[in-house]
Design a protein around this motif. Structure first.
Motif, PDB file in Angstrom:
ATOM      1  N   LEU A 294       0.831  -1.204   0.000  1.00 41.28           N
ATOM      2  CA  LEU A 294       0.000   0.000   0.000  1.00 41.28           C
ATOM      3  C   LEU A 294       0.868   1.257   0.000  1.00 41.28           C
ATOM      4  CD1 LEU A 294      -2.821   1.262   0.150  1.00 41.28           C
ATOM      5  CD2 LEU A 294      -2.685   1.077   2.646  1.00 41.28           C
ATOM      6  N   GLN A 295       1.937   1.224   0.797  1.00 41.75           N
ATOM      7  CA  GLN A 295       2.830   2.377   0.868  1.00 41.75           C
ATOM      8  C   GLN A 295       3.536   2.610  -0.470  1.00 41.75           C
ATOM      9  OE1 GLN A 295       5.465   2.115   4.224  1.00 41.75           O
ATOM     10  NE2 GLN A 295       5.685   4.323   4.363  1.00 41.75           N
ATOM     11  N   GLU A 296       3.917   1.505  -1.109  1.00 41.37           N
ATOM     12  CA  GLU A 296       4.595   1.622  -2.408  1.00 41.37           C
ATOM     13  C   GLU A 296       3.664   2.190  -3.471  1.00 41.37           C
ATOM     14  OE1 GLU A 296       6.704  -1.296  -5.744  1.00 41.37           O
ATOM     15  OE2 GLU A 296       6.087  -2.095  -3.792  1.00 41.37           O
ATOM     16  N   ARG A 297       2.398   1.736  -3.475  1.00 38.58           N
ATOM     17  CA  ARG A 297       1.454   2.186  -4.501  1.00 38.58           C
ATOM     18  C   ARG A 297       0.921   3.593  -4.216  1.00 38.58           C
ATOM     19  NH1 ARG A 297      -0.958  -2.031  -7.424  1.00 38.58           N
ATOM     20  NH2 ARG A 297       0.551  -3.739  -7.645  1.00 38.58           N
ATOM     21  N   ALA A 298       0.658   3.893  -2.933  1.00 35.73           N
ATOM     22  CA  ALA A 298       0.046   5.175  -2.592  1.00 35.73           C
ATOM     23  C   ALA A 298       1.065   6.316  -2.544  1.00 35.73           C
ATOM     24  CB  ALA A 298      -0.673   5.073  -1.253  1.00 35.73           C
ATOM     25  N   VAL A 299       2.339   5.994  -2.281  1.00 39.39           N
ATOM     26  CA  VAL A 299       3.405   7.003  -2.148  1.00 39.39           C
ATOM     27  C   VAL A 299       2.943   8.116  -1.205  1.00 39.39           C
ATOM     28  CG1 VAL A 299       5.140   8.331  -3.408  1.00 39.39           C
ATOM     29  CG2 VAL A 299       3.882   6.542  -4.603  1.00 39.39           C
ATOM     30  N   PRO A 300       2.705   7.806   0.076  1.00 41.19           N
ATOM     31  CA  PRO A 300       2.162   8.809   1.002  1.00 41.19           C
ATOM     32  C   PRO A 300       3.159   9.923   1.296  1.00 41.19           C
ATOM     33  CG  PRO A 300       2.836   6.852   2.192  1.00 41.19           C
ATOM     34  CD  PRO A 300       2.966   6.522   0.747  1.00 41.19           C
ATOM     35  N   ALA A 301       2.625  11.039   1.762  1.00 45.36           N
ATOM     36  CA  ALA A 301       3.471  12.170   2.150  1.00 45.36           C
ATOM     37  C   ALA A 301       4.224  11.837   3.439  1.00 45.36           C
ATOM     38  CB  ALA A 301       2.613  13.411   2.348  1.00 45.36           C
ATOM     39  N   ASP A 302       5.427  12.394   3.558  1.00 41.97           N
ATOM     40  CA  ASP A 302       6.193  12.249   4.796  1.00 41.97           C
ATOM     41  C   ASP A 302       5.802  13.305   5.816  1.00 41.97           C
ATOM     42  OD1 ASP A 302       7.864  10.037   3.985  1.00 41.97           O
ATOM     43  OD2 ASP A 302       8.841  11.434   2.610  1.00 41.97           O
ATOM     44  N   ILE A 303       5.355  14.459   5.330  1.00 43.92           N
ATOM     45  CA  ILE A 303       4.861  15.530   6.197  1.00 43.92           C
ATOM     46  C   ILE A 303       3.592  16.091   5.565  1.00 43.92           C
ATOM     47  CG2 ILE A 303       5.309  17.785   7.235  1.00 43.92           C
ATOM     48  CD1 ILE A 303       8.294  17.173   7.050  1.00 43.92           C
ATOM     49  N   THR A 304       2.522  16.163   6.348  1.00 47.87           N
ATOM     50  CA  THR A 304       1.268  16.754   5.877  1.00 47.87           C
ATOM     51  C   THR A 304       0.878  17.889   6.809  1.00 47.87           C
ATOM     52  OG1 THR A 304       0.517  14.653   4.930  1.00 47.87           O
ATOM     53  CG2 THR A 304      -1.156  16.329   5.355  1.00 47.87           C
ATOM     54  N   GLN A 305       0.834  19.098   6.255  1.00 52.32           N
ATOM     55  CA  GLN A 305       0.400  20.263   7.017  1.00 52.32           C
ATOM     56  C   GLN A 305      -1.025  20.623   6.595  1.00 52.32           C
ATOM     57  OE1 GLN A 305       1.898  22.459   9.521  1.00 52.32           O
ATOM     58  NE2 GLN A 305      -0.308  22.874   9.506  1.00 52.32           N
ATOM     59  N   MET A 306      -1.961  20.470   7.536  1.00 53.62           N
ATOM     60  CA  MET A 306      -3.341  20.834   7.252  1.00 53.62           C
ATOM     61  C   MET A 306      -3.511  22.333   7.497  1.00 53.62           C
ATOM     62  SD  MET A 306      -5.238  17.560   9.006  1.00 53.62           S
ATOM     63  CE  MET A 306      -4.681  15.892   8.597  1.00 53.62           C
ATOM     64  N   HIS A 307      -4.257  22.971   6.610  1.00 49.28           N
ATOM     65  CA  HIS A 307      -4.386  24.430   6.706  1.00 49.28           C
ATOM     66  C   HIS A 307      -5.759  24.867   6.209  1.00 49.28           C
ATOM     67  CE1 HIS A 307      -3.255  28.666   6.556  1.00 49.28           C
ATOM     68  NE2 HIS A 307      -3.751  28.718   5.325  1.00 49.28           N
ATOM     69  N   SER A 308      -6.340  25.842   6.905  1.00 51.78           N
ATOM     70  CA  SER A 308      -7.557  26.489   6.428  1.00 51.78           C
ATOM     71  C   SER A 308      -7.310  27.992   6.408  1.00 51.78           C
ATOM     72  CB  SER A 308      -8.745  26.151   7.330  1.00 51.78           C
ATOM     73  OG  SER A 308      -8.534  26.644   8.635  1.00 51.78           O
ATOM     74  N   GLY A 309      -7.794  28.644   5.376  1.00 51.79           N
ATOM     75  CA  GLY A 309      -7.530  30.073   5.213  1.00 51.79           C
ATOM     76  C   GLY A 309      -6.664  30.315   3.985  1.00 51.79           C
ATOM     77  N   GLU A 310      -6.519  31.571   3.634  1.00 50.84           N
ATOM     78  CA  GLU A 310      -5.755  31.921   2.452  1.00 50.84           C
ATOM     79  C   GLU A 310      -4.257  31.721   2.678  1.00 50.84           C
ATOM     80  OE1 GLU A 310      -6.764  35.862   1.328  1.00 50.84           O
ATOM     81  OE2 GLU A 310      -8.859  35.386   0.883  1.00 50.84           O
ATOM     82  N   PHE A 311      -3.529  31.493   1.575  1.00 48.04           N
ATOM     83  CA  PHE A 311      -2.073  31.369   1.651  1.00 48.04           C
ATOM     84  C   PHE A 311      -1.495  31.594   0.258  1.00 48.04           C
ATOM     85  CE2 PHE A 311      -3.340  27.240   0.216  1.00 48.04           C
ATOM     86  CZ  PHE A 311      -2.293  26.750  -0.530  1.00 48.04           C
ATOM     87  N   ASP A 312      -0.180  31.771   0.207  1.00 48.63           N
ATOM     88  CA  ASP A 312       0.537  32.043  -1.037  1.00 48.63           C
ATOM     89  C   ASP A 312       1.325  30.799  -1.442  1.00 48.63           C
ATOM     90  OD1 ASP A 312       1.996  32.955  -3.162  1.00 48.63           O
ATOM     91  OD2 ASP A 312       2.668  34.797  -2.184  1.00 48.63           O
ATOM     92  N   GLN A 313       0.879  30.110  -2.486  1.00 47.14           N
ATOM     93  CA  GLN A 313       1.547  28.891  -2.928  1.00 47.14           C
ATOM     94  C   GLN A 313       2.977  29.170  -3.398  1.00 47.14           C
ATOM     95  OE1 GLN A 313       0.558  25.623  -2.833  1.00 47.14           O
ATOM     96  NE2 GLN A 313       2.587  25.112  -3.662  1.00 47.14           N
ATOM     97  N   SER A 314       3.226  30.376  -3.920  1.00 46.37           N
ATOM     98  CA  SER A 314       4.569  30.691  -4.427  1.00 46.37           C
ATOM     99  C   SER A 314       5.613  30.650  -3.307  1.00 46.37           C
ATOM    100  CB  SER A 314       4.574  32.054  -5.113  1.00 46.37           C
ATOM    101  OG  SER A 314       4.263  33.095  -4.190  1.00 46.37           O
TER     102      SER A 314
END
Length: 784
Positions: free
Chosen positions: A48-68
């Protein structure tokens, strides 16, 4: 010659041999099944880990932000970060998801989000572990909701609120590495890009984001998180490491495997004691034959070989049968794994690892047999030919005179007296009754604990009748104030407490900043049980979870200071207490309201309450669910059961299996023990019958003695399950954030129903086992 003696011994002791064989086989089946389960878990998790390639760090966020700015951060740290991707989630309240005959998902404790498939990593898969490719007008539903609401492929769900309404056909079930488990509070539905863009354009749901990083091999995730925080990047939400998702995915099946291994160990102990009983019975019958063999010059080694070969052959056959049957039995436990992790469990690893069970049990049985067979060394040829070795030894005087009996009938008194006189003989049966009772009561206590409203205290929640979670919306702050005002004026509500959870920065042991979820409010209304200290009651006070207090986290004790950044200012708080919490990775905190709300990083608004006596809780839940569209209303028991998910269902299977195994053990062991005892007492039985005692009188004596041992065994077994069981469960749960579990003991189950069932089973076994033996021909016995 020796092979003939072994064969004859098999034929002569069919009951004994069968009992020992069954126990060894059951021990191998369970041990191999548990190892098989673990091997499948390792294999399926890796796939499952090999196929899904999960993130090592996931930051959950709500609200505006600058992707750049995030892109710039990624480019500045190529030595750490391999890939970055931001997933946009459209989040809906469960009441906006309709299915079936006008049903909704309003009662779910999960956040529901609609997404499209990622391009680089963190892929959501189908049940064949292939990347989902959803067509227009279709939706892939998380497995969690498929189970909870019995949703089938081909069914439809309708997403409907004041801005948007559309029907989707369920085309696939979504296997989501990061959000599979019920312990994660969010679930992702997968849409086609066209449908998703339409939903996004119409602003149908609340926007939330998963800012995800895939790290280089060997990169330090903590260093990346620290750099991310110091760069001031968006973090209005919890940060979750990949290891947490891994633990959550494995938790349910790993817990089942641990319980199965525990039962298997108990069975191995019982099998060993069973062999001891068998050997003592055989030794008492064959003592004269042993004396003859010694007298004609056969060595002790060769005599032992006769008995040892029997158990070697038995262990080999039981091992082979148990090993093969384990691949059938394991299907009772890996249904959850096939659904959530991998539908294909056909790897070869389990066949190799499962061999360890029969091999290890064979070695343990042989070593134990060698130890027991040392008794033969103490038998001299002369004594063996003259008397029974079991009767040798110093004579003792006993004070339980029949003339002094004023409380029991003669038969019951003689049975109790026999136990007192020969407790050394009965102690094996006593110990087995303890183990069997432990095997029944511990799984029941664990199951009752998980089903109890009291379990909420291990989730960082005080015990209450109802819980209302307000979902994120444009009017959430106003709804929160309005709800409290209504509760204040609602005569049906006895008391309530409002809490707000926000994300704050906290200084760790290395002096850098981490994020922590802190709940503020009044914690005296629905108090928690604290491992140490108390709840925060005054300005500048904070309580932290057990996982946060540990050395590999904040490393704080009661009385220590903790620096928290709120509103851009640093505040020094004093730790007043440490509590247990298995949610959110176990890392939470509770602070006095003086800390203030972090308005840019509010995560949850929660109100808990007790209804007044006589008020229908369900009716009150329906009222607030109807009047607050963005609210999720649950009673606390339902909330904990949804969070624990299918662990409770699997625990129910283990309870049934434990009871069945314990009853089989007790029946076979009791029959085996009585066979040994009656064989030893045959001359005494013949004398009692010759002086006028009936078969029923003799049977009542043995029944009284054995049931006394059973009663004592039940008492010790229940106490062991309550206290030793709590210690074992607490050890297992400490890694999740709960270091001191208090098992719920339902008195009528543990002290009435289970003991009565055990006594009934043992009583029937005694009646059947004694019925044949005590009716043997007296003339034959007395001539011996």
């Amino acid at each position: 010659m020796f092979s003939k003696m072994v064969r004859n011994d098999f034929l002569r002791n069919k009951v004994v041999t069968t009992a020992v064989f069954v126990f060894i086989t059951m021990a191998v089946i369970l041990a191999a099944s548990a190892i098989n389960n673990i091997a499948n878990l390792i294999q399926s998790m890796a796939e499952l880990q090999e196929r899904a390639v999960p993130a090592d760090i996931t930051q959950m966020h709500s609200g505006e932000f600058d992707q750049s700015k995030i892109d710039q951060f990624t480019e500045e740290h190529p030595e750490y970060i391999a890939m970055q991707e931001t997933m946009v989630l459209l989040t809906f309240d469960g009441s906006h998801i309709h299915f079936g005959a006008d049903q909704t998902m309003a009662g779910t404790v999960q956040d529901i989000s609609f997404v499209v498939q990622n391009e680089k990593f963190d892929f959501i898969l189908d049940l064949n572990n292939e990347k989902l490719d959803v067509q227009e007008g279709e939706v892939a539903v998380p497995i969690y909701f498929m189970q909870q609401y019995d949703l089938q492929i081909g069914d439809t769900i309708t997403v409907k609120n004041e801005r948007y309404e559309k029907e989707f056909v369920i085309s696939e079930y979504a296997r989501d590495f990061e959000m599979n488990s019920s312990f994660t509070s969010s679930k992702r539905f997968v849409l086609n890009q066209t449908d998703y863009d339409e939903m996004l354009t119409m602003q149908a749901g609340v926007l939330e984001y998963l800012i995800e990083f895939k790290l280089q091999d060997g990169a330090d995730s903590q260093a990346v998180q620290t750099a991310y925080i110091e760069a001031g990047l968006p973090a209005n939400g919890p940060t979750v490491g990949g290891a947490v998702f891994l633990i959550f995915n494995a938790l349910s099946d790993a817990a089942v495997a641990m319980v199965i291994i525990l039962i298997s160990i108990l069975l191995i102990i019982i099998a060993s004691l069973c062999i001891r009983l068998s050997f003592l019975a055989t030794l008492d019958e064959d003592v004269r034959e042993i004396g003859v063999m010694k007298a004609i010059g056969i060595s002790k080694k060769d005599i032992k070989k006769v008995f040892l070969n029997k158990y070697r052959i038995m262990s080999v056959i039981a091992g082979v049968i148990g090993y093969l049957l384990s691949f059938v039995v394991v299907n009772l436990f890996n249904g959850n794994m096939k659904l959530y992790l991998s539908s294909d469990l056909s790897g070869n690893l389990k066949y190799v690892l499962s061999l360890a069970a029969p091999l290890l049990i064979y070695l343990m049985i042989v070593m134990y047999c060698k130890k027991v067979l040392k008794r033969i060394d103490n038998i001299s040829a002369v004594e063996a030919l003259r008397s029974s070795v079991m009767d040798s030894g110093k004579k003792r005087k006993y004070r339980l005179s029949l003339m002094k009996n004023h409380f029991f009938t003669t038969n019951i008194y003689m049975g109790i007296r026999d136990v007192w006189k020969r407790f050394k003989l009965y102690r094996l049966l006593f110990f087995i009754f303890i183990v069997s009772t432990f095997m029944v009561i511990l799984p029941i206590n664990i199951y009752n604990t998980m089903n109890s409203p009291e379990f909420s205290t291990y989730m960082g929640i005080g015990k209450s009748d109802m819980r209302i979670d307000l979902r994120k919306s444009d009017t959430i702050s106003e709804d929160f104030i309005k709800l409290q005002e209504e509760l204040q004026n609602d005569a049906d509500i006895e008391k309530y407490a409002a809490h707000i959870t926000s994300s704050y920065q906290v200084k760790n042991t290395e002096g850098s900043w981490d994020y922590i979820n802190i709940e503020i409010g009044d914690f005296s209304v629905f108090p928690l049980k604290y491992l140490e200290g108390r709840a925060p009651e005054a300005e500048g006070e904070i309580a932290i979870s057990y996982a946060n207090a540990s050395e590999d986290a904040l490393n704080r004790k009661v009385g220590d200071d903790l620096i928290v950044k709120a509103g851009g200012k640093e505040q020094t708080l004093t730790v007043t207490g440490i509590y247990q919490d298995i949610t959110n990775g176990g890392k939470t905190a509770k602070a006095h309201t003086s800390l203030g709300i972090n308005p840019e990083a509010v995560l949850w608004y929660v109100v808990t309450m007790d209804v007044a006596p006589g008020v229908d809780t369900q009716e009150k839940m329906n009222y607030y669910q109807t009047n607050y569209d963005n609210a999720q209303v649950n009673d606390i028991k339902d909330y904990t059961q949804q969070t624990l998910g299918n662990i409770i269902d699997q625990m129910r299977t283990i309870v049934i299996g434990g009871i069945a195994i314990a009853f089989i053990v007790i029946i076979l062991i009791t029959a085996l023990f009585l066979r040994m005892l009656l064989s030893k007492d045959m001359s005494q039985i013949a004398i009692m019958r010759s002086i006028g005692l009936t078969s029923q009188n003799i049977r009542h004596q043995y029944m009284a003695g054995t049931l006394l041992i059973l009663l004592l065994g039940i008492i010790v077994g229940v106490l062991a399950a309550n206290y030793l069981g709590e210690f074992l469960v607490s050890m297992a749960m400490s890694s999740m954030g709960a270091a001191r579990i208090e098992l719920v003991n339902v008195v009528w189950q543990t002290w009435l129903l289970c003991p009565l069932a055990l006594m009934l089973v043992v009583g029937i076994t005694i009646y059947v086992s004694c019925k044949v033996t005590v009716q043997d021909d007296l003339s034959v016995i007395l001539r011996r």
